[in-house]
Design a protein around this motif. Structure first.
Motif, PDB file in Angstrom:
ATOM      1  N   ILE A   1      -3.394   1.124  -3.784  1.00 23.25           N
ATOM      2  CA  ILE A   1      -3.499  -0.324  -3.573  1.00 23.25           C
ATOM      3  C   ILE A   1      -3.283  -1.072  -4.881  1.00 23.25           C
ATOM      4  O   ILE A   1      -3.356  -0.500  -5.971  1.00 23.25           O
ATOM      5  CB  ILE A   1      -4.887  -0.709  -3.004  1.00 23.25           C
ATOM      6  CG1 ILE A   1      -5.972  -0.390  -4.041  1.00 23.25           C
ATOM      7  CG2 ILE A   1      -5.165  -0.006  -1.684  1.00 23.25           C
ATOM      8  CD1 ILE A   1      -7.315  -0.999  -3.735  1.00 23.25           C
TER       9      ILE A   1
ATOM     10  N   GLU B   1      -5.684  -6.496  -2.726  1.00 22.18           N
ATOM     11  CA  GLU B   1      -6.378  -5.790  -1.652  1.00 22.18           C
ATOM     12  C   GLU B   1      -7.529  -6.597  -1.065  1.00 22.18           C
ATOM     13  O   GLU B   1      -7.776  -6.561   0.148  1.00 22.18           O
ATOM     14  CB  GLU B   1      -6.904  -4.447  -2.164  1.00 22.18           C
ATOM     15  CG  GLU B   1      -7.464  -3.525  -1.086  1.00 22.18           C
ATOM     16  CD  GLU B   1      -6.413  -3.077  -0.082  1.00 22.18           C
ATOM     17  OE1 GLU B   1      -6.800  -2.642   1.028  1.00 22.18           O
ATOM     18  OE2 GLU B   1      -5.208  -3.155  -0.408  1.00 22.18           O
TER      19      GLU B   1
ATOM     20  N   SER C   1      -8.519  -6.789   3.047  1.00 19.83           N
ATOM     21  CA  SER C   1      -9.569  -5.873   3.497  1.00 19.83           C
ATOM     22  C   SER C   1     -10.882  -6.224   2.813  1.00 19.83           C
ATOM     23  O   SER C   1     -10.910  -6.998   1.843  1.00 19.83           O
ATOM     24  CB  SER C   1      -9.194  -4.420   3.213  1.00 19.83           C
ATOM     25  OG  SER C   1      -9.350  -4.114   1.835  1.00 19.83           O
TER      26      SER C   1
ATOM     27  N   PHE D   1       0.851  -1.193   0.000  1.00 22.91           N
ATOM     28  CA  PHE D   1       0.000   0.000   0.000  1.00 22.91           C
ATOM     29  C   PHE D   1       0.885   1.240   0.000  1.00 22.91           C
ATOM     30  O   PHE D   1       2.052   1.211   0.400  1.00 22.91           O
ATOM     31  CB  PHE D   1      -0.930   0.022   1.210  1.00 22.91           C
ATOM     32  CG  PHE D   1      -0.225   0.255   2.519  1.00 22.91           C
ATOM     33  CD1 PHE D   1      -0.121   1.528   3.058  1.00 22.91           C
ATOM     34  CD2 PHE D   1       0.342  -0.804   3.227  1.00 22.91           C
ATOM     35  CE1 PHE D   1       0.531   1.754   4.268  1.00 22.91           C
ATOM     36  CE2 PHE D   1       0.995  -0.586   4.429  1.00 22.91           C
ATOM     37  CZ  PHE D   1       1.097   0.699   4.952  1.00 22.91           C
TER      38      PHE D   1
END
Length: 415
Positions: A118, A123, A127, A97
């Motif tokens: 990102i 990603e 998340s 990131f």
């Protein structure tokens, strides 16, 4: 002290006779008071546990369980480090990131924002932002096209929708013939997300990591790696092991450090609420004192006769302790059953009440969490039931001791 006769007499005193109806009414209110206090305490703590779990899930859905960053704010060898990190025990995934503070401008609106770069293909492994998209997809962030995904509140404030252009201004500056000017770049809104946390929906914008590297002049470097663990509560132990292996070469942190004040505040609030509601249980428990005092006064003649027939002071004390213990045990048992049943069905009961009375206790546009969450923790139930019973038992000691001190000669003198 606690012989079958003692239990028999103590249990018999719990039943009402015509001339002791008022005492039995006071006994009933004591039981109900303990039951309501225990029910309220279990339900409130379960709801607070539910809120804490819901907020933790939403926060960790956008942040990582752990992060590794360079000592000076940039990580140069992340491509070699990433596979090493994923091989650590309890590590499920790692994603690079780039973070930085920027200003976003659209028309007459300007907002300070956290810009996160990102890799869309990585990603989703660390998340939940990909599952929180209202419009568009993270995969639409293509390097070189300078697309941006905005939080719903941020997009609403700027007055933009998918396809609109915004200007991102960074703290870095460019020397030009006209003087020193801040670096800026036009981006196209390709998506909007909403996670239900104002902190992220209002203050976060996401772009491709290559575009972020160009914008912040990082070259092939990144800010760090986000790490997802198999057990988020084990994060401090795992990050300490990683930090020891790296010998201060990198900075390793976890979610408990990033949000320590927030979750510490929730824990403090839970403790304070527990103490406040426990005082309600204590007040109800000590109603047993007044109940037993009235029973002792009413039964002075019976006690005197029993003593003349050979009943010891310890046995008299045991009778009234049995009476008080029965009151406390029944109240605690009823309260525990009621509290557990209510805590397990809060998410069903509250919507039914809202529908019946046409009200809404938690508006979604204000609280984001439109339903009242509940999470029953059995250790809390055991602790509450145990403390309520202990308080009830403690409340019986003084009246029972007073009953044991009754002098038969004085009581029977005028009988």
């Amino acid at each position: 002290m606690f012989k079958p006769l003692i239990f028999y007499i103590g249990l018999r005193y719990t039943r009402a006779k015509r001339r002791t109806r008022f005492i039995s009414f006071i006994t009933l209110t004591s039981v109900l008071g303990i039951a309501l206090g225990v029910t309220a305490l279990i339900t409130v703590l379960s709801v607070m546990n539910g809120f804490e779990a819901e907020l933790r899930e939403r926060i960790l859905g956008m942040t990582s369980h752990a992060t590794i960053t360079g000592k000076y704010g940039r990580l140069d060898n992340w491509r070699e480090l990433q596979p090493k990190i994923t091989q650590y025990p309890h590590v499920e995934a790692a994603a690079p990131f780039v973070d930085g503070q920027v200003m976003i401008n659209s028309g007459q609106r300007v907002s300070g924002t956290l810009l996160s770069g990102i890799l869309p293909e990585y990603e989703s492994s660390v998340s939940d932002v990909a599952n929180k998209m209202k419009v568009g997809q993270l995969s639409q962030l293509v390097p070189g096209e300078f697309g941006v995904v905005l939080g719903a509140e941020l997009a609403s404030y700027l007055g933009v929708i998918v396809g609109d252009k915004i200007t991102i201004i960074t703290p870095q500056v460019n020397p030009t013939p006209a003087g020193i000017l801040p670096r800026m770049r036009r981006f196209t809104v390709t998506g909007i997300f909403q996670v239900g946390m104002y902190e992220y929906d209002r203050n976060l914008a996401i772009i491709h990591i290559d575009d972020a590297a160009k914008l912040f002049r990082l070259g092939d470097s990144v800010s760090g790696l986000r790490i997802k663990l198999d057990d988020l509560f084990n994060a401090p132990k795992i990050t300490r092991a990683m930090a020891a292996d790296f010998y201060d070469e990198y900075r390793v942190g976890d979610w408990t450090q990033a949000h320590s004040n927030f979750f510490r505040a929730i824990q403090t609030e839970k403790r304070v609420m527990f103490i406040i509601l426990l005082l309600i249980v204590a007040v109800a428990a000590f109603n047993i004192v007044s109940t037993l005092v009235m029973v002792v006064t009413d039964k002075r003649g019976d006690i005197a006769i029993l003593k003349t027939q050979g009943l010891t002071s310890r046995s008299v004390m045991g009778i009234f302790m049995v009476l008080g213990t029965v009151i406390g045990a029944v109240g605690t048992l009823c309260g525990t059953i009621g509290g557990v049943a209510l805590a397990l069905n809060v998410e069903t009961i509250v919507p039914a009440i809202e529908k019946l009375f046409q009200v809404q206790f938690m508006a979604a546009d204000v609280y984001y969490i439109s339903q009242l969450p509940s999470k029953l923790v059995w250790t809390d139930v055991y602790a509450i039931a145990g403390m309520a019973f202990f308080l009830s038992l403690a409340a019986t000691i003084y009246p029972a001791w007073q009953a044991s001190k009754i002098n038969p000669a004085e009581v029977l003198r005028y009988e």
